[in-house]
Design an enzyme around this catalytic site. Structure first.
Site, PDB file in Angstrom:
ATOM      1  N   ASP A 132      48.576  40.048  41.668  1.00 33.56           N
ATOM      2  CA  ASP A 132      49.975  39.693  41.432  1.00 33.56           C
ATOM      3  C   ASP A 132      50.393  38.518  42.319  1.00 33.56           C
ATOM      4  OD1 ASP A 132      52.599  39.837  40.456  1.00 33.56           O
ATOM      5  OD2 ASP A 132      53.141  41.526  41.739  1.00 33.56           O
ATOM      6  N   GLY A 145      43.225  48.123  42.468  1.00 37.73           N
ATOM      7  CA  GLY A 145      43.342  47.646  43.849  1.00 37.73           C
ATOM      8  C   GLY A 145      44.171  48.614  44.672  1.00 37.73           C
TER       9      GLY A 145
END
Length: 168
Positions: free
Chosen positions: A32, A121
């Site tokens: 992100d 993650g």
């Protein structure tokens, strides 16, 4: 139609690059943050506009922005589930990330789309399970819709690359 590559999703060329976003759409860590940094400031502004309009993005859902400086036309931001114990609809929510991203890609006339390894993650989804869900969802979608000609799974780490390669 489906390929797996090891690399940096911000360097990939596709009609759409998918971002493993958080609910705020303001960027964060991992993929992100990398996508927000590489795409540039305009993406954050568009995400803020979406936030003001609908209050962010719910887990399993997807929203779209332009791609800024990336080699794509659009970025689809989807929010994967935080893995708890597998008994809180995590699998259904993860599958929804892929399906909703693909449906949005169809609406924007995309022929190629690149996915990161959503939720594997800091969200802690077990990588083997996540890979199985991702591939099964994409295969089912491609069996029903033919507009998308190329789906890339872009794996940043060797473990995910090996898992996806073996499953494909």
């Amino acid at each position: 139609m489906i390929e797996v590559i090891k690399g940096d999703i911000t360097k990939v060329s596709a009609d759409i690059i998918v971002n493993a976003a958080n609910n705020t759409l303001l960027g964060g860590g991992g993929v992100d943050g990398a996508i927000h940094r590489a795409a540039g400031k305009a993406i954050l502004e568009q995400c803020l506009h979406i936030r003001h309009g609908q209050g962010g993005c719910k887990t399993g859902e997807a929203v779209i922005t332009t791609a800024g400086h990336l080699n794509a036309r659009y970025i689809i931001h989807t929010v994967g589930p935080l893995y708890q114990d597998g008994h809180h609809r995590e699998a259904a929510l993860l599958a929804a990330c892929y399906k909703n991203s693909l449906m949005l890609a169809l609406r924007y006339a995309a022929h190629s789309i690149a996915f990161p390894n959503i939720s594997t993650g800091i969200y802690g989804y077990p990588k083997q399970q996540a890979a199985s869900i991702a591939i099964a969802t994409v295969r089912a979608f491609l069996g029903e819709y033919t507009q998308i000609k190329k789906v890339l799974f872009v794996c940043y780490d060797q473990e995910n690359f090996t898992l996806y390669s073996n499953l494909l």
